[in-house]
Design a protein around this motif. Structure first.
Motif, short mmCIF file in Angstrom:
data_model
loop_
_atom_site.label_atom_id
_atom_site.label_comp_id
_atom_site.label_asym_id
_atom_site.label_seq_id
_atom_site.Cartn_x
_atom_site.Cartn_y
_atom_site.Cartn_z
N ALA A 48 -151.47 66.61 -90.39
CA ALA A 48 -152.80 66.42 -91.34
C ALA A 48 -152.54 65.69 -92.58
O ALA A 48 -151.43 65.50 -93.11
CB ALA A 48 -152.95 67.93 -91.79
N ILE A 49 -153.80 65.12 -93.07
CA ILE A 49 -153.65 63.92 -94.05
C ILE A 49 -154.50 64.48 -94.97
O ILE A 49 -155.58 64.99 -95.06
CB ILE A 49 -153.95 62.42 -93.52
N SER A 50 -154.09 63.87 -96.21
CA SER A 50 -155.02 63.99 -97.47
C SER A 50 -155.14 63.07 -98.64
O SER A 50 -154.09 62.48 -98.68
CB SER A 50 -154.50 65.36 -98.15
N PRO A 51 -156.30 62.72 -99.07
CA PRO A 51 -156.18 61.48 -100.00
C PRO A 51 -155.87 61.91 -101.41
O PRO A 51 -155.43 61.16 -102.19
CB PRO A 51 -157.95 61.24 -99.93
N ASP A 52 -155.82 63.13 -101.70
CA ASP A 52 -155.73 63.59 -103.05
C ASP A 52 -154.72 64.79 -103.13
O ASP A 52 -154.43 65.60 -104.30
CB ASP A 52 -157.03 64.00 -103.44
N GLY A 53 -154.17 65.35 -101.95
CA GLY A 53 -153.44 66.64 -102.02
C GLY A 53 -154.01 68.01 -102.14
O GLY A 53 -153.36 68.85 -102.04
N TYR A 54 -155.44 67.96 -102.13
CA TYR A 54 -156.11 69.04 -102.16
C TYR A 54 -156.90 69.39 -100.98
O TYR A 54 -156.97 70.44 -100.51
CB TYR A 54 -157.14 69.01 -103.35
N HIS A 55 -157.31 68.31 -100.24
CA HIS A 55 -158.25 68.20 -98.94
C HIS A 55 -157.71 67.61 -97.90
O HIS A 55 -157.45 66.30 -97.93
CB HIS A 55 -159.52 67.54 -99.68
N TRP A 56 -157.45 68.60 -96.96
CA TRP A 56 -156.77 67.96 -95.65
C TRP A 56 -157.45 68.02 -94.46
O TRP A 56 -158.47 68.75 -94.27
CB TRP A 56 -155.53 68.90 -95.45
N THR A 57 -157.10 67.01 -93.47
CA THR A 57 -157.81 66.91 -92.39
C THR A 57 -156.92 66.70 -91.16
O THR A 57 -155.79 66.09 -91.42
CB THR A 57 -158.63 65.55 -92.36
N ALA A 59 -154.91 65.65 -87.97
CA ALA A 59 -154.81 64.43 -87.19
C ALA A 59 -154.90 64.49 -85.63
O ALA A 59 -154.85 65.62 -85.18
CB ALA A 59 -153.74 63.51 -87.73
N ASN A 60 -155.14 63.55 -85.19
CA ASN A 60 -154.92 63.53 -83.52
C ASN A 60 -155.85 64.46 -82.83
O ASN A 60 -155.51 64.88 -81.97
CB ASN A 60 -153.77 63.44 -83.17
N GLN A 61 -157.07 64.61 -83.41
CA GLN A 61 -157.95 65.56 -82.62
C GLN A 61 -157.47 67.15 -82.71
O GLN A 61 -157.68 67.55 -81.74
CB GLN A 61 -158.72 64.98 -81.34
N ASP A 62 -156.55 67.16 -83.56
CA ASP A 62 -156.11 68.68 -83.51
C ASP A 62 -154.99 68.83 -82.20
O ASP A 62 -154.80 69.99 -81.86
CB ASP A 62 -157.01 69.91 -83.52
N ARG A 63 -154.28 67.84 -82.09
CA ARG A 63 -153.37 67.77 -81.02
C ARG A 63 -151.98 67.45 -81.76
O ARG A 63 -152.02 66.77 -82.67
CB ARG A 63 -153.72 66.81 -79.66
N PRO A 64 -150.94 67.82 -81.19
CA PRO A 64 -149.58 67.53 -81.60
C PRO A 64 -149.25 65.92 -81.40
O PRO A 64 -149.98 65.19 -80.60
CB PRO A 64 -148.35 68.26 -80.51
N VAL A 65 -148.70 65.49 -82.57
CA VAL A 65 -148.37 64.00 -82.34
C VAL A 65 -147.22 63.73 -81.77
O VAL A 65 -147.26 62.56 -81.02
CB VAL A 65 -148.36 63.43 -84.17
N PHE A 66 -146.20 64.56 -81.66
CA PHE A 66 -145.16 64.31 -80.69
C PHE A 66 -144.41 65.75 -80.32
O PHE A 66 -144.83 66.84 -80.92
CB PHE A 66 -144.10 63.49 -81.28
N HIS A 67 -143.78 65.78 -79.37
CA HIS A 67 -143.41 66.89 -78.38
C HIS A 67 -142.03 67.28 -78.61
O HIS A 67 -141.06 66.34 -78.40
CB HIS A 67 -144.06 66.95 -77.20
N GLN A 68 -141.58 68.01 -78.08
CA GLN A 68 -140.17 68.39 -77.66
C GLN A 68 -139.64 67.60 -76.38
O GLN A 68 -140.45 67.12 -75.66
CB GLN A 68 -139.80 70.03 -77.13
N THR A 69 -138.36 67.20 -76.53
CA THR A 69 -137.84 66.55 -75.45
C THR A 69 -136.82 67.09 -74.62
O THR A 69 -135.98 66.46 -73.61
CB THR A 69 -137.42 65.35 -76.08
N GLN A 70 -136.28 68.27 -74.81
CA GLN A 70 -135.11 69.01 -74.22
C GLN A 70 -135.72 70.46 -73.94
O GLN A 70 -136.51 70.90 -74.62
CB GLN A 70 -134.02 69.08 -75.24
N PRO A 71 -135.40 70.75 -72.83
CA PRO A 71 -135.35 72.14 -72.44
C PRO A 71 -135.00 73.31 -73.49
O PRO A 71 -134.17 73.27 -74.28
CB PRO A 71 -134.54 72.61 -71.09
#
Length: 324
Positions: A48-57, A59-71
């Motif tokens: 999530a990102i914020s321009p001011d530390g108060y208001h957050w959006t 990211a990535n259309q509410d999907r993980p940006v990166f995932h697990q790589t091991q079982p």
């Protein structure tokens, strides 16, 4: 030929200078990045990102940006830092119990990450039951990373049978110059009772350690702050609880003045009991805290994560992110 020689000379003189120019770094007015997880941490890390530390959006259309790589790998409690060379380092809780390792990965752009590494931070403590909620900070004077986390080692401290699931945590730490060689784990913070989820903030000549009092009988489960002269303590002047019960995963960030609030600090935390939500406290002096949850906007269902200043270019890149 003379023209080519002059061109070659020009390139020889200018290209190294261009290459040596440091990449832009965040300032005290730069935007923020939050890295957290959802559910049990089974599907990766969210931004999530914020321009001011108060208001957050989110990211990535509410999907993980990166995932697990091991079982059987979880990615709970992700903690993100920027190294002195500009490389990003992420550590996280790998599992609830075994293996008693923490995850580590690096990136140069916050999007592409190296294969996930298991840091065996408790190699010298084979009886340890767990390794939760790691945090890391660069110690410039020593040219090394400080990593600390929460662990229970049965029989190590009084009251080992009194906590939930017989867990009696203390904060342990290691140091490493390269994430290959790890110093033996030692106790980092022991207030005399079970504690988890510690993070640091540096103000002036002092460091402040915010953590969760994990005791349940009588009910605590709230946030407290200790202070010390260095990044490694020693820690003292522990405050009374500053939050509501059932609060954890706290982090303190500085915020600028707004039209209705002076400059100060926000202590974000994960209120993990129903209804789960991210809450916030505000202070101008790290001593007196007031509830600020109504003044923030934070994406639903995000859980225990970390906060990092980023450049405007990095903010714009993440804001435009569309990954599967």
């Amino acid at each position: 030929m003379p023209k080519l020689s002059l061109l070659a000379l020009f390139l020889a003189l200018t290209l190294p200078a261009i290459a040596q120019q440091p990449a832009p770094t965040p300032t005290s007015n730069s935007p923020w990045l939050f890295a957290g997880f959802k559910g049990n941490g089974q599907d990766g890390v969210y931004y999530a990102i914020s321009p001011d530390g108060y208001h957050w959006t989110i990211a990535n259309q509410d999907r993980p940006v990166f995932h697990q790589t091991q079982p059987n790998e979880l990615m709970r409690d992700p903690f993100l830092q920027r190294g002195p060379d500009g490389t990003f380092h992420l550590v996280w809780t790998w599992s609830w119990r075994s293996p008693t390792v923490i995850g580590h990965s690096t990136s140069t752009d916050l999007l592409h990450w190296t294969p996930h590494q298991q840091l065996n931070v408790l190699a010298n403590e084979p009886a340890a039951l767990n390794a939760w909620a790691p945090a890391l900070y660069y110690e410039a004077d020593h040219k090394r990373w400080l990593i600390f986390w929460s662990s229970t080692i049965p029989g190590r401290f009084p009251g080992d049978d009194s906590g939930a699931n017989n867990l009696n945590h203390r904060i342990f730490y290691t140091t490493t110059p390269d994430f290959q060689t790890l110093a033996p784990a030692k106790v980092f913070f022991d207030p005399g009772y079970s504690v988890i989820d510690a993070t640091l903030v540096h103000t002036g000549s002092n460091y402040h350690l915010i953590f969760k009092d994990e005791r349940q009988t009588p009910l605590k489960k709230a946030l407290q702050i200790a202070s010390g002269p260095t990044m490694e303590g020693p820690w003292s002047n522990i405050t009374p609880p500053i939050s509501e019960p059932w609060s954890e995963g706290a982090a303190i960030i500085p915020v600028a003045a707004t039209t209705d609030s002076p400059a100060g600090y926000l202590a974000y935390y994960d209120h993990y009991r129903d209804p789960q939500h991210y809450g916030a406290l505000f202070s101008t002096d790290l001593k007196t805290w007031t509830d600020a949850t109504s003044r923030i906007t934070f994406p639903a269902k995000l859980r225990h994560g970390s906060f990092l200043r980023i450049t405007q270019a990095e903010y714009n890149q993440i804001n435009a992110l569309v990954l599967p």
